[in-house]
Design a protein around this motif. Structure first.
Motif, PDB file in Angstrom:
ATOM      1  N   TYR B   4      -2.958  26.875  38.762  1.00 49.89           N
ATOM      2  CA  TYR B   4      -3.251  25.442  38.721  1.00 49.89           C
ATOM      3  C   TYR B   4      -2.808  24.879  37.370  1.00 49.89           C
ATOM      4  O   TYR B   4      -2.680  25.634  36.396  1.00 49.89           O
ATOM      5  CB  TYR B   4      -4.746  25.211  38.945  1.00 49.89           C
ATOM      6  N   LEU B   5      -2.602  23.573  37.317  1.00 52.26           N
ATOM      7  CA  LEU B   5      -2.162  22.972  36.050  1.00 52.26           C
ATOM      8  C   LEU B   5      -3.218  23.134  34.959  1.00 52.26           C
ATOM      9  O   LEU B   5      -2.891  23.201  33.777  1.00 52.26           O
ATOM     10  CB  LEU B   5      -1.810  21.494  36.247  1.00 52.26           C
ATOM     11  N   MET B  45       4.092  27.824  39.818  1.00 53.58           N
ATOM     12  CA  MET B  45       2.752  27.455  40.282  1.00 53.58           C
ATOM     13  C   MET B  45       2.342  28.231  41.540  1.00 53.58           C
ATOM     14  O   MET B  45       1.183  28.207  41.925  1.00 53.58           O
ATOM     15  CB  MET B  45       2.682  25.958  40.589  1.00 53.58           C
ATOM     16  N   THR B  46       3.308  28.887  42.188  1.00 55.16           N
ATOM     17  CA  THR B  46       2.963  29.642  43.399  1.00 55.16           C
ATOM     18  C   THR B  46       2.519  31.062  43.060  1.00 55.16           C
ATOM     19  O   THR B  46       1.919  31.737  43.881  1.00 55.16           O
ATOM     20  CB  THR B  46       4.152  29.720  44.375  1.00 55.16           C
ATOM     21  N   ALA B  47       2.832  31.509  41.848  1.00 56.96           N
ATOM     22  CA  ALA B  47       2.394  32.848  41.425  1.00 56.96           C
ATOM     23  C   ALA B  47       0.928  32.790  41.018  1.00 56.96           C
ATOM     24  O   ALA B  47       0.376  31.704  40.800  1.00 56.96           O
ATOM     25  CB  ALA B  47       3.251  33.340  40.271  1.00 56.96           C
ATOM     26  N   THR B  48       0.298  33.949  40.891  1.00 59.92           N
ATOM     27  CA  THR B  48      -1.102  33.976  40.451  1.00 59.92           C
ATOM     28  C   THR B  48      -1.148  33.841  38.927  1.00 59.92           C
ATOM     29  O   THR B  48      -0.185  34.188  38.248  1.00 59.92           O
ATOM     30  CB  THR B  48      -1.776  35.296  40.876  1.00 59.92           C
ATOM     31  N   PRO B  49      -2.268  33.340  38.385  1.00 60.02           N
ATOM     32  CA  PRO B  49      -2.351  33.176  36.929  1.00 60.02           C
ATOM     33  C   PRO B  49      -2.075  34.459  36.124  1.00 60.02           C
ATOM     34  O   PRO B  49      -1.408  34.392  35.084  1.00 60.02           O
ATOM     35  CB  PRO B  49      -3.777  32.640  36.706  1.00 60.02           C
ATOM     36  N   PRO B  50      -2.532  35.636  36.566  1.00 59.32           N
ATOM     37  CA  PRO B  50      -2.220  36.831  35.767  1.00 59.32           C
ATOM     38  C   PRO B  50      -0.725  37.143  35.667  1.00 59.32           C
ATOM     39  O   PRO B  50      -0.313  37.879  34.762  1.00 59.32           O
ATOM     40  CB  PRO B  50      -2.975  37.957  36.502  1.00 59.32           C
ATOM     41  N   PHE B  51       0.096  36.593  36.555  1.00 60.38           N
ATOM     42  CA  PHE B  51       1.543  36.788  36.450  1.00 60.38           C
ATOM     43  C   PHE B  51       2.048  36.139  35.159  1.00 60.38           C
ATOM     44  O   PHE B  51       2.854  36.721  34.416  1.00 60.38           O
ATOM     45  CB  PHE B  51       2.228  36.176  37.682  1.00 60.38           C
ATOM     46  N   PRO B 215      -2.980  41.511  33.663  1.00 61.61           N
ATOM     47  CA  PRO B 215      -4.444  41.468  33.602  1.00 61.61           C
ATOM     48  C   PRO B 215      -5.035  41.076  34.952  1.00 61.61           C
ATOM     49  O   PRO B 215      -5.694  40.050  35.100  1.00 61.61           O
ATOM     50  CB  PRO B 215      -4.714  40.403  32.532  1.00 61.61           C
ATOM     51  N   GLY B 216      -4.767  41.922  35.928  1.00 60.15           N
ATOM     52  CA  GLY B 216      -5.186  41.712  37.305  1.00 60.15           C
ATOM     53  C   GLY B 216      -4.504  42.792  38.114  1.00 60.15           C
ATOM     54  O   GLY B 216      -3.981  43.753  37.537  1.00 60.15           O
ATOM     55  N   THR B 217      -4.493  42.656  39.434  1.00 57.20           N
ATOM     56  CA  THR B 217      -3.827  43.654  40.266  1.00 57.20           C
ATOM     57  C   THR B 217      -2.726  42.981  41.074  1.00 57.20           C
ATOM     58  O   THR B 217      -2.962  42.486  42.181  1.00 57.20           O
ATOM     59  CB  THR B 217      -4.845  44.358  41.193  1.00 57.20           C
ATOM     60  N   ILE B 218      -1.538  42.891  40.470  1.00 55.45           N
ATOM     61  CA  ILE B 218      -0.370  42.355  41.179  1.00 55.45           C
ATOM     62  C   ILE B 218       0.244  43.540  41.920  1.00 55.45           C
ATOM     63  O   ILE B 218       0.925  44.378  41.326  1.00 55.45           O
ATOM     64  CB  ILE B 218       0.635  41.726  40.186  1.00 55.45           C
ATOM     65  N   LEU B 219      -0.024  43.615  43.225  1.00 55.09           N
ATOM     66  CA  LEU B 219       0.305  44.845  43.959  1.00 55.09           C
ATOM     67  C   LEU B 219       1.774  45.231  43.820  1.00 55.09           C
ATOM     68  O   LEU B 219       2.098  46.412  43.638  1.00 55.09           O
ATOM     69  CB  LEU B 219      -0.078  44.694  45.440  1.00 55.09           C
TER      70      LEU B 219
END
Lengths: 281, 281
Positions: B4-5, B45-51, B215-219
């Motif tokens: 999100y912005l 913006m389509t990726a998750t924040p941890p990306f 810092p997350g689980t980007i499979l």
């Protein structure tokens, strides 16, 4: 005061906040954030923070086509502050040291500021008035009354709308006939314009606009008239954080009247965040 | 969960925070901020924040040469949490519903997180334990015990160091013999690595690292081993905000255990910021 790296996240927040006020179009919010990020990549750390803020609010106005996103906020806070005017005047009238109390009320008005992260809540106003009446004034009142007594011309640099009604109380205490009030030349954030000064009832002073759309007083960006008044006035009173950021390094003495809401500014002043400040530099 | 912005100012803050932890060289702090700004201008913006956070922490490590800026923080919080372990175990032992209390203690551990804006204060820990013991659990405990009873293999995705000691209490309640604990593959923020799991005393579980520095689980960024465990486990428990952000849209059921500290994540979950969450999705 130069720009600090801590300002970078805050600039981004300010851009997003302004974009959302300007339009409900999320694609435009995103474009504002991207353009702001590009500016941040080139951030001039030697410039004052309002120099960057000026760029940001220009980006918001240009991309959204909304030339005054804070207009409704300004009108609302002017009305709110006018409703408080009798109570504020009463405090000044009943004070043992009316000029000092007027300064304190002007500082209290500085919390009515929607440009920053921490939102002002309307129910907090009475609390703030009371706190401002009794809290220590960082820098202190000493010298202010003497400088004011000696001055035949005073330049008062206003800050935000809403709070400009509180400034009026200080200007009344100083004697309006010798005061020139400067407002911004064009809309930026919730900063006071000529129309806000008039709405606040500042009709018995000389009113000038500074010719600039920076949320502060960047002298090189101001009109000749403003620069002349700034050089020639016997006393300059600068209200709020934006004016502090842009004039703390000025080549003449300036009395700064503000609440140090931002931790970076507080550190620069040498006080705790949230302090009420009256300081000559 | 997409980006999100509102994440943009937060990314900038996180970059600066990490840069300052990594080095005292202000020129490098500035370079980190500029590089982060350039990335933000291109924010997906389509990726998750941890990306994006992964990119930021790579920038910090690359520019400063400090390969693990949070190492000291991690060691300190592990020690702190180990000191609390007896009190936490006692709460679980004395509870009417020990497994539910163990979940609550694991959520409480999630506040021991230095990656975010609001700093955790050590004296708050006891308060948090008490609040976690009695507060409503958004999503609710229903179904968790049944899923756990049926599972012969449980994948537990750890989050931060320090809090991983609290995870141990939940893992003990679940029965360590059937649990695989996954930690990050390389240092990022204060996220738990293999050495933190061992420091936390997680020696009677299968321990895998996920092969990633997000810092997350980007499979897609994780090892084959992790992906296989994720697909095959009878039950997956994902701890903390980063794992929620990256797995809330996963193609299999996941139990999320976290404190919703960030207002954007809280809105995505549908709870108030600060809520304790146990939710299957």
């Amino acid at each position: 005061m130069r720009t600090y790296l801590d300002c970078a996240p805050c600039f981004m927040k300010q851009a997003l906040e302004a974009a959302r006020r300007a339009t409900s179009d999320e694609a435009l919010h995103q474009e504002v954030v991207r353009r702001t990020a590009r500016e941040l990549a080139l951030l001039d750390m030697t410039a004052t923070p309002p120099f960057m803020a000026q760029k940001i609010h220009r980006i918001v106005r240009e991309l959204t086509g909304n030339l005054d996103p804070y207009r409704e906020v300004k009108e609302r806070t002017n009305r709110l502050a006018l409703g408080l005017l009798p109570a504020v005047r009463r405090r000044v009238r009943n004070a043992g040291a009316p000029l000092e109390m007027a300064v304190r009320m002007a500082v209290a008005g500085n919390i009515i500021d929607f440009g920053l992260e921490r939102r002002f809540r309307e129910e907090d106003v009475e609390d703030v008035l009371e706190r401002a009446a009794v809290s220590p004034l960082h820098g202190g009142f000493e010298g202010f009354e003497q400088d004011a007594a000696r001055a035949s011309s005073i330049l008062y640099l206003a800050d935000n709308s809403g709070e400009i009604v509180f400034d009026r109380v200080l200007i009344e205490a100083l004697g309006p006939h010798r005061v020139t009030v400067a407002v911004r030349g064009r809309p930026v954030l919730n900063d006071a314009l000529r129309e806000d000064a008039i709405a606040a009832g500042l009709t018995d002073v000389e009113l000038v606009d500074n010719g600039s759309d920076a949320p502060g007083t960047i002298l090189e960006d101001c009109s000749d008239q403003l620069r002349e008044r700034f050089a020639a006035a016997d006393m300059v009173i600068a209200k709020g954080q934006g004016n502090y950021e842009t004039l703390s390094g000025a080549h003449r003495p300036v009395w700064f009247v503000l609440m140090a809401k931002c931790p970076v500014i507080a550190r620069h002043i040498g006080c705790e965040p949230g302090s009420f400040v009256l300081q000559k530099r």
